[in-house]
Scaffold this motif. Structure first.
Motif, PDB file in Angstrom:
ATOM      1  N   VAL A  71       0.842  -1.186   0.000  1.00 16.91           N
ATOM      2  CA  VAL A  71       0.000   0.000   0.000  1.00 16.91           C
ATOM      3  C   VAL A  71       0.888   1.252   0.000  1.00 16.91           C
ATOM      4  O   VAL A  71       0.650   2.211  -0.738  1.00 16.91           O
ATOM      5  CB  VAL A  71      -0.940   0.004   1.216  1.00 16.91           C
ATOM      6  N   TYR A  72       1.937   1.204   0.797  1.00 13.29           N
ATOM      7  CA  TYR A  72       2.880   2.322   0.872  1.00 13.29           C
ATOM      8  C   TYR A  72       3.502   2.593  -0.499  1.00 13.29           C
ATOM      9  O   TYR A  72       3.721   3.729  -0.894  1.00 13.29           O
ATOM     10  CB  TYR A  72       3.954   1.980   1.902  1.00 13.29           C
ATOM     11  N   ASP A  73       3.763   1.524  -1.256  1.00 11.07           N
ATOM     12  CA  ASP A  73       4.394   1.668  -2.571  1.00 11.07           C
ATOM     13  C   ASP A  73       3.480   2.295  -3.619  1.00 11.07           C
ATOM     14  O   ASP A  73       3.916   3.129  -4.399  1.00 11.07           O
ATOM     15  CB  ASP A  73       4.830   0.285  -3.115  1.00 11.07           C
ATOM     16  N   VAL A  74       2.227   1.841  -3.681  1.00 12.79           N
ATOM     17  CA  VAL A  74       1.422   2.193  -4.851  1.00 12.79           C
ATOM     18  C   VAL A  74       0.221   3.093  -4.569  1.00 12.79           C
ATOM     19  O   VAL A  74      -0.415   3.562  -5.501  1.00 12.79           O
ATOM     20  CB  VAL A  74       0.905   0.937  -5.605  1.00 12.79           C
ATOM     21  N   SER A  75      -0.083   3.342  -3.304  1.00 14.60           N
ATOM     22  CA  SER A  75      -1.245   4.175  -3.024  1.00 14.60           C
ATOM     23  C   SER A  75      -0.790   5.445  -2.324  1.00 14.60           C
ATOM     24  O   SER A  75       0.287   5.482  -1.733  1.00 14.60           O
ATOM     25  CB  SER A  75      -2.235   3.402  -2.144  1.00 14.60           C
ATOM     26  N   SER A  76      -1.606   6.469  -2.405  1.00 15.30           N
ATOM     27  CA  SER A  76      -1.271   7.696  -1.671  1.00 15.30           C
ATOM     28  C   SER A  76      -2.528   8.514  -1.437  1.00 15.30           C
ATOM     29  O   SER A  76      -3.545   8.298  -2.094  1.00 15.30           O
ATOM     30  CB  SER A  76      -0.234   8.525  -2.430  1.00 15.30           C
ATOM     31  N   GLN A  77      -2.423   9.456  -0.497  1.00 12.62           N
ATOM     32  CA  GLN A  77      -3.597  10.238  -0.116  1.00 12.62           C
ATOM     33  C   GLN A  77      -4.129  11.082  -1.258  1.00 12.62           C
ATOM     34  O   GLN A  77      -5.314  11.342  -1.344  1.00 12.62           O
ATOM     35  CB  GLN A  77      -3.229  11.139   1.065  1.00 12.62           C
ATOM     36  N   ALA A  78      -3.218  11.484  -2.152  1.00 17.04           N
ATOM     37  CA  ALA A  78      -3.650  12.369  -3.229  1.00 17.04           C
ATOM     38  C   ALA A  78      -4.466  11.634  -4.293  1.00 17.04           C
ATOM     39  O   ALA A  78      -5.109  12.263  -5.117  1.00 17.04           O
ATOM     40  CB  ALA A  78      -2.435  13.026  -3.873  1.00 17.04           C
ATOM     41  N   GLY A 178       3.900   6.332  -1.683  1.00 19.80           N
ATOM     42  CA  GLY A 178       4.526   6.819  -2.907  1.00 19.80           C
ATOM     43  C   GLY A 178       3.508   7.096  -3.998  1.00 19.80           C
ATOM     44  O   GLY A 178       3.653   8.021  -4.782  1.00 19.80           O
ATOM     45  N   GLY A 179       2.473   6.295  -4.036  1.00 21.85           N
ATOM     46  CA  GLY A 179       1.448   6.498  -5.042  1.00 21.85           C
ATOM     47  C   GLY A 179       1.762   5.798  -6.339  1.00 21.85           C
ATOM     48  O   GLY A 179       2.903   5.454  -6.633  1.00 21.85           O
ATOM     49  N   LEU A 180       0.695   5.607  -7.088  1.00 20.02           N
ATOM     50  CA  LEU A 180       0.789   4.894  -8.358  1.00 20.02           C
ATOM     51  C   LEU A 180       1.654   5.671  -9.334  1.00 20.02           C
ATOM     52  O   LEU A 180       1.605   6.900  -9.390  1.00 20.02           O
ATOM     53  CB  LEU A 180      -0.633   4.750  -8.908  1.00 20.02           C
ATOM     54  N   ASN A 181       2.427   4.936 -10.109  1.00 22.45           N
ATOM     55  CA  ASN A 181       3.219   5.538 -11.175  1.00 22.45           C
ATOM     56  C   ASN A 181       2.318   6.437 -12.026  1.00 22.45           C
ATOM     57  O   ASN A 181       1.299   5.989 -12.545  1.00 22.45           O
ATOM     58  CB  ASN A 181       3.797   4.403 -12.023  1.00 22.45           C
ATOM     59  N   PRO A 182       2.679   7.718 -12.157  1.00 17.03           N
ATOM     60  CA  PRO A 182       1.795   8.647 -12.870  1.00 17.03           C
ATOM     61  C   PRO A 182       1.412   8.170 -14.265  1.00 17.03           C
ATOM     62  O   PRO A 182       0.303   8.424 -14.731  1.00 17.03           O
ATOM     63  CB  PRO A 182       2.641   9.917 -12.971  1.00 17.03           C
ATOM     64  N   GLY A 574      -2.315  15.486  -7.067  1.00 18.89           N
ATOM     65  CA  GLY A 574      -1.009  16.015  -6.698  1.00 18.89           C
ATOM     66  C   GLY A 574      -0.124  16.316  -7.891  1.00 18.89           C
ATOM     67  O   GLY A 574       1.004  15.843  -7.971  1.00 18.89           O
ATOM     68  N   ARG A 575      -0.668  17.061  -8.840  1.00 22.64           N
ATOM     69  CA  ARG A 575       0.176  17.415  -9.989  1.00 22.64           C
ATOM     70  C   ARG A 575       0.131  18.912 -10.266  1.00 22.64           C
ATOM     71  O   ARG A 575      -0.836  19.583  -9.969  1.00 22.64           O
ATOM     72  CB  ARG A 575      -0.227  16.624 -11.226  1.00 22.64           C
ATOM     73  N   GLU A 576       1.233  19.394 -10.841  1.00 24.15           N
ATOM     74  CA  GLU A 576       1.307  20.765 -11.304  1.00 24.15           C
ATOM     75  C   GLU A 576       1.199  20.721 -12.816  1.00 24.15           C
ATOM     76  O   GLU A 576       1.914  19.965 -13.475  1.00 24.15           O
ATOM     77  CB  GLU A 576       2.657  21.385 -10.901  1.00 24.15           C
ATOM     78  N   ILE A 577       0.318  21.541 -13.364  1.00 25.91           N
ATOM     79  CA  ILE A 577       0.082  21.457 -14.805  1.00 25.91           C
ATOM     80  C   ILE A 577       0.624  22.686 -15.509  1.00 25.91           C
ATOM     81  O   ILE A 577       0.396  23.821 -15.073  1.00 25.91           O
ATOM     82  CB  ILE A 577      -1.423  21.300 -15.088  1.00 25.91           C
ATOM     83  N   PHE A 601       4.175  15.427 -11.604  1.00 23.89           N
ATOM     84  CA  PHE A 601       3.761  14.802 -10.359  1.00 23.89           C
ATOM     85  C   PHE A 601       4.849  15.095  -9.345  1.00 23.89           C
ATOM     86  O   PHE A 601       5.972  14.594  -9.463  1.00 23.89           O
ATOM     87  CB  PHE A 601       3.542  13.305 -10.566  1.00 23.89           C
ATOM     88  N   THR A 602       4.523  15.928  -8.368  1.00 27.09           N
ATOM     89  CA  THR A 602       5.569  16.457  -7.489  1.00 27.09           C
ATOM     90  C   THR A 602       6.172  15.378  -6.601  1.00 27.09           C
ATOM     91  O   THR A 602       7.378  15.337  -6.420  1.00 27.09           O
ATOM     92  CB  THR A 602       5.020  17.614  -6.628  1.00 27.09           C
ATOM     93  N   VAL A 603       5.336  14.468  -6.084  1.00 24.75           N
ATOM     94  CA  VAL A 603       5.869  13.445  -5.185  1.00 24.75           C
ATOM     95  C   VAL A 603       6.823  12.508  -5.937  1.00 24.75           C
ATOM     96  O   VAL A 603       7.930  12.232  -5.496  1.00 24.75           O
ATOM     97  CB  VAL A 603       4.720  12.622  -4.552  1.00 24.75           C
ATOM     98  N   GLN A 604       6.384  12.048  -7.119  1.00 20.03           N
ATOM     99  CA  GLN A 604       7.208  11.102  -7.871  1.00 20.03           C
ATOM    100  C   GLN A 604       8.268  11.799  -8.700  1.00 20.03           C
ATOM    101  O   GLN A 604       9.114  11.150  -9.290  1.00 20.03           O
ATOM    102  CB  GLN A 604       6.329  10.264  -8.809  1.00 20.03           C
ATOM    103  N   GLN A 605       8.190  13.143  -8.776  1.00 24.91           N
ATOM    104  CA  GLN A 605       9.113  13.914  -9.599  1.00 24.91           C
ATOM    105  C   GLN A 605       9.119  13.400 -11.030  1.00 24.91           C
ATOM    106  O   GLN A 605      10.171  13.204 -11.628  1.00 24.91           O
ATOM    107  CB  GLN A 605      10.526  13.839  -9.029  1.00 24.91           C
ATOM    108  N   GLN A 606       7.937  13.176 -11.547  1.00 27.34           N
ATOM    109  CA  GLN A 606       7.872  12.618 -12.893  1.00 27.34           C
ATOM    110  C   GLN A 606       6.937  13.450 -13.754  1.00 27.34           C
ATOM    111  O   GLN A 606       5.831  13.767 -13.344  1.00 27.34           O
ATOM    112  CB  GLN A 606       7.364  11.175 -12.819  1.00 27.34           C
TER     113      GLN A 606
END
Lengths: 690, 164, 191
Positions: A71-78, A178-182, A574-577, A601-606
């Motif tokens: 869950v920590y790897d692929v999910s996130s609050q955003a 960390g959240g899902l890969n954008p 959680g993205r800046e557009i 995607f600010t968290v993943q820096q991607q």
């Protein structure tokens, strides 16, 4: 502590699958029917237990139980609740659980439906299918367990993942994951993995029946083919949908203006699809003419092996780059498993080879039979070309020590001519009669579509782009389209003439009366449409790139793209557009505004590039924001004009419709089971009647 | 008749070959604005990013790839030919930057083997079909079912045609 | 095959039997070759960077045209650092590397910077930015990085005075990791 429930049910499911494997094999061998029945019950129970595990993981992803490493790897609050749940297949651990769960589901469905029929094959069917399922459940339990927790051991710099509390450790609850890969946050990627897995796992059914038929000697008859026909179609259509959704995802997200890149991951899916398609055709030879029994076995074993092979090379990083460094125990376990499957199934086939004799007679080279054989060879040839190109980098590195890339140019050049012949064959094969086709009648049937397609392609190509290759491509699709449509036309005509039905009713009745045949033709039509998309991609694509200041335009074909301004704003998840406002016009007339953008995607820096697309049935104008200067006064755009690309998606939908029609089960409908050889006639019911 | 067929075949071959001919127009050396983004992309398309998995250089978005595209631009404006740029890339970053494998040495096998396989496959299919046809002549040598009434055979044939 | 019932033997004419045997041999040969290939690929995919044994020899030509050959540096401690100008973590350690180099320059330590797939322009700018004075050259054809099986950049390999690898550091180094490792290798005594 809800995660513990999932772990417990997973363990129970594993025990059930292992038990079912051995009990059914032993029961079948010793004729202990009670054991086989108990194995069946265990197989049926494994599914609900796995279901609980899946639900627990999905729930944990939803409520963000970050004490679980997965869950920590692929999910996130955003992430939105929907995306959180889709994260079930966003990482390795969840994917394999999901895979095992679907496989267990397929087997359970078969056991509920087919239990009374095919009793003889059941013990070995259960053993084969459950061995595979047990392997995947075992991998989930012992190697890639999604129920692993995060622990902090005193004094350690990094967190530890373990199922049970290690000594001197404290449970660790991260604040956010960390959240899902954008790149995966797209509807294509939400639907692509489940459908692909359904396709891959679905082939376990025909494969297991084939193995069971070989072991019991039932393969002499073609009962196993009739039993598995629909299952094969189900697996095949899901694999097809998976391929198309993957293409759609690549088109929308990867930002290179195309939908098929001949990447090893894509090839890994394409290969079983190709052999699976060949299998769907070669079984018709067995059903109608009693031919190619051995070949069916070879094809289904090959299809299933290629599905495993594809999963293996992409999941373990055997064919990939420096970046996909996965030092997990999954690799060796998976290797042992595919080794066992390859060698085991080929050995069984070898031992039963002589029982699979079927009589092959051919009256004429110009016949449906020849077309089927040629078609099978073409599919196999394409599979080989793709296979060779996919593993060649590995061979090259082993032999010469030099790393090389085998990219799209190879695949296009090597498979192009083969696909070309295949599509022509697809157009003419339905016109060929079984046994023998008189050349005269064939010529009569073909000349109108042939001339018509030449004319249409000539004019069409002339008005679009005068290039021989594009005209040839257009001829190909028009020809196959018109011969296939002519088949519908002839059927409707016949019904209209003999029964006086109006064309619409005649059309519906035609399909209803022989939905297997006409469903197949609808699939053929869909393939032609998809081929049109590929031809557009190969021969009609335009592209340009340039940097323009605000107010200036770029020109491509008869389109102009004017850059207005850049703007930046925060988006969801959680993205800046950063978005460009541009105006698309054609021949000076404004069509609409396009907003190509780049999401950070600010968290993943991607960054993820989102194209601005103006889509019409004929062509897409596909605009990418490549770069900009910091003042926002100028920006660089890449523009593609993609012709016919939408026909790939339309063809995909049509393929689903065709498959549903072809697989539809009408009660009381007689299947064509005639075997046209002299010996068989004496035992035919019609003969006994008279 | 034979000749026409052969000519048709040759025309078809030529058409198929033309599939692979590139046909878009680009700015040429010496023209103002050379090299444009399109000139750079035309070469970058044939190269792969040396660090990212399976990504062509013309679409790759990383900083490294931007540097490489800038390098191609510099080289082109210094008057390098496309071949020189490609050769430089291979020398610097290894053969794996080529999207299309070379056609020499061991690598030529990637092209050669599928071609051989297709040729052999065609031969095998022909052989198989031929042997099936021969089998048929062998079986019809056995007296064919005189005991089945003609009407019944026709009935079956009709049924088959309808079902099929 | 020897104990087949008579009638089956008759049915199966010798050429078919031979053909079948050849077919089986070829099929299994292909499967086993493929499995062997996959096993090799898997082993390679799972292997980390080289971290023991004799360090693979190489010759590197730096951006100024000077050359260095690893095998000629016996008796000295060698630090091989793989980097690239496009790699942000490399920047984190660049200053520390240069500082440590200046500290050990005269103490029997050699630093070699191997620039992994990079453009010359950016690489030179990077060297100028961090005022790097130790030997730095491009990894022509990625031969050196392949020999060391690097997993990415930055990666730093430590070679003892006798030419053997004494470990590898993946990712950027922080003070005093490098100093400690160098001191450890300098202290090694050989009989």
């Amino acid at each position: 502590m809800i995660a513990d429930i999932g772990l417990i049910t997973l363990t129970i499911a594993f025990i059930f699958t292992v038990y079912a494997t051995f009990a059914s094999a032993y029961g079948g061998w010793r004729g202990r029917w009670d054991l086989v029945e108990s194995a069946r019950n265990a197989s049926l129970l494994a599914f609900p237990f796995l279901t609980v595990s899946v639900i627990v993981i999905v729930y944990s992803l939803y409520v963000l139980d970050f004490s679980l490493a997965y869950v920590y790897d692929v999910s996130s609050q955003a992430m939105s609740p929907f995306l959180r749940m889709a994260a079930l297949w966003g990482g390795q651990q969840g994917s394999i659980l999901f895979w095992a769960w679907m496989m267990a589901g397929f087997v359970a469905a078969v056991l509920l439906r087919k239990w009374e029929r095919d009793r003889e094959m059941m013990p070995y069917f259960i053993a084969t299918a459950m061995l595979t399922t047990a392997f995947f459940v075992g991998v989930v339990l012992f190697i890639t367990n999604p129920f692993m927790r995060l622990w902090h051991i005193e004094g350690a710099a990094e967190l530890t993942q373990a199922l049970f509390q290690p000594a001197n450790s404290m449970p660790y609850y991260p604040e956010d994951g960390g959240g899902l890969n954008p790149l995966l946050r797209h509807f294509g990627m939400i639907g692509h993995p489940p459908t692909t897995y359904l396709g891959f796992t679905g082939f376990v059914i025909p494969f297991s029946f084939a193995i069971a038929a070989l072991i019991t000697g039932q393969s002499r008859g073609d009962e196993w083919i009739r039993t598995t026909r629909r299952w094969t179609l189900v697996a095949w259509i899901f694999l097809s949908i998976g391929l198309i959704l993957g293409g759609r995802w690549a088109y929308d997200v990867l930002g290179w203006g195309g939908f098929w890149g001949w990447d090893p991951v894509e090839n890994a899916m394409l290969m079983p699809w190709l052999t699976g398609t060949a299998f769907l055709h070669s079984v018709m030879m067995t059903e109608k003419r009693g031919m190619m029994k051995r070949w069916n076995m070879v094809l289904i074993i090959l299809t299933y092996s290629l599905a495993l092979f594809g999963t293996f090379i992409t999941r373990t990083g055997v064919i990939s780059s420096v970046h996909a460094f996965t030092k997990s125990a999954l690799g060796p376990a998976f290797f042992a498993f595919i080794g066992l499957t390859f060698i085991g199934s080929v050995t069984i086939l070898y031992l039963r080879w002589d029982t699979l004799k079927s009589e092959h007679t051919l009256e004429s080279f110009i016949s449906r039979e020849s077309a089927f054989v040629l078609q099978n060879m073409l599919f196999l040839a394409i599979t080989f070309v793709v296979f060779w190109g996919t593993i060649f980098p590995l061979i090259s590195e082993l032999v010469t020590g030099i790393k090389i890339t085998v990219g799209p140019p190879y695949f296009q050049k090597a498979t192009g001519p083969l696909f070309f012949v295949l599509v022509i064959l697809m157009g003419i094969a339905p016109l060929l009669a079984w046994r023998k086709q008189a050349v005269r009648t064939f010529g009569k049937a073909i000349w109108i579509p042939f001339i018509a397609s030449l004319g249409i392609a000539g004019i069409w190509g002339y008005t679009h782009r005068m290039h021989p290759a594009s005209i040839l491509g257009l001829w190909l699709v028009t020809f196959s389209l018109s011969t296939t449509l002519a088949e519908f036309w002839k059927g409707v005509q016949a019904r209209h003439a003999t029964r006086g039905e109006n064309p619409f009713t005649a059309f519906i009745n035609l399909i209803g009366r022989n939905h297997r045949r006409y469903g197949g033709y609808i699939i053929h039509l869909s393939v032609v449409l998809i081929a049109l998309g590929f031809i557009g991609d190969a021969n009609f694509k335009l592209e340009t790139q340039g940097t323009v200041s605000s107010g200036e335009s770029l020109t491509i074909g008869d389109y102009q793209l004017q850059f207005e301004q850049l703007r930046a704003y925060p988006g969801s998840d959680g993205r800046e557009i950063i978005e460009a406002v541009t105006t698309l016009s054609q021949d000076g007339e404004v069509i609409r505004t396009l907003n190509p953008r780049r999401d950070y995607f600010t968290v993943q820096q991607q960054p993820v590039t989102v194209p601005g697309v103006y889509s019409t049935p004929g062509k897409d104008v596909y605009v990418l924001l490549v770069g900009w200067d910091d003042s926002g006064q100028s920006a660089t755009f890449k523009i593609y004009v993609n012709s016919f690309i939408n026909w790939v998606w339309i063809g995909g939908l049509m393929m689903i419709v065709g498959t549903i029609i072809a697989a539809w089960n009408t009660p009381g409908q007689r299947e064509a089971t005639y075997v046209l050889k002299p010996g068989a006639l004496t035992s035919h019911p019609l003969l006994q009647e008279s | 008749m034979r000749n026409i067929k052969r000519n048709l075949f040759l025309v078809l071959l030529a058409l198929i070959a033309s599939f692979y001919a590139a046909s878009a127009a680009y700015a040429q050396e010496g023209q103002p604005g050379y090299p444009t983004d399109n000139d750079v992309n035309r070469i970058a398309k044939k190269l792969y990013c040396p660090v990212c998995p399976n990504t062509p250089l013309d679409v790759c978005e990383t900083k490294a790839c931007e540097d490489w595209r800038a390098q191609i631009r510099d080289q082109l404006s210094e008057g390098w030919s496309e071949q020189q740029v490609m050769d430089y890339f291979v020398a610097q970053y290894g053969e794996r930057v080529l999207a299309e494998p070379q056609r020499k040495g061991f690598t030529s096998l990637v092209w050669f083997l599928p071609l051989t396989a297709v040729l052999i496959g065609t031969g095998v299919v022909y052989e198989i079909l031929r042997s099936w046809r021969n089998q048929k002549t062998a079986t019809t040598a056995v007296p064919p079912l005189p005991e089945i009434p003609k009407e019944l055979l026709e009935k079956i044939e009709r049924e088959i045609r309808e079902l099929d | 095959m020897t104990k087949l019932p008579l009638n089956e033997q008759e049915v199966q004419s010798p050429p078919t039997a031979d053909r079948k045997r050849i077919g089986v041999i070829i099929t299994f040969a292909v499967i086993l070759t493929l499995l062997g290939l996959l096993a090799w690929g898997l082993k390679k995919a799972q292997a980390g960077p080289l971290d023991n044994g004799l360090a693979p020899d190489f010759t590197i030509t730096d951006f100024d045209g000077r050359t260095a050959t690893l095998s000629e540096l016996r008796g000295q401690v060698v630090v091989i650092n793989f980097w690239a100008s496009w790699c942000p973590p490399c920047r984190e350690e660049a200053a520390y590397l240069e500082e440590t180099w200046r500290k050990y320059e005269d103490k029997g330590v050699v630093f070699i910077g191997v620039d992994y797939v990079d453009t010359e322009k950016e690489a030179l700018a990077y060297i100028a930015e961090f005022d790097i004075t130790y030997l730095n050259g491009p990894d022509i054809g990625t031969r050196i990085s392949q020999a060391y099986n690097i997993q990415g950049v930055p990666e730093t390999f430590f070679v003892a005075k006798n030419g053997e690898l004494r470990g590898v550091h993946i990712g950027p180094m922080k003070s005093p990791q490098l100093d400690e490792k160098i001191e450890e290798l300098l202290a090694e005594q050989y009989p």
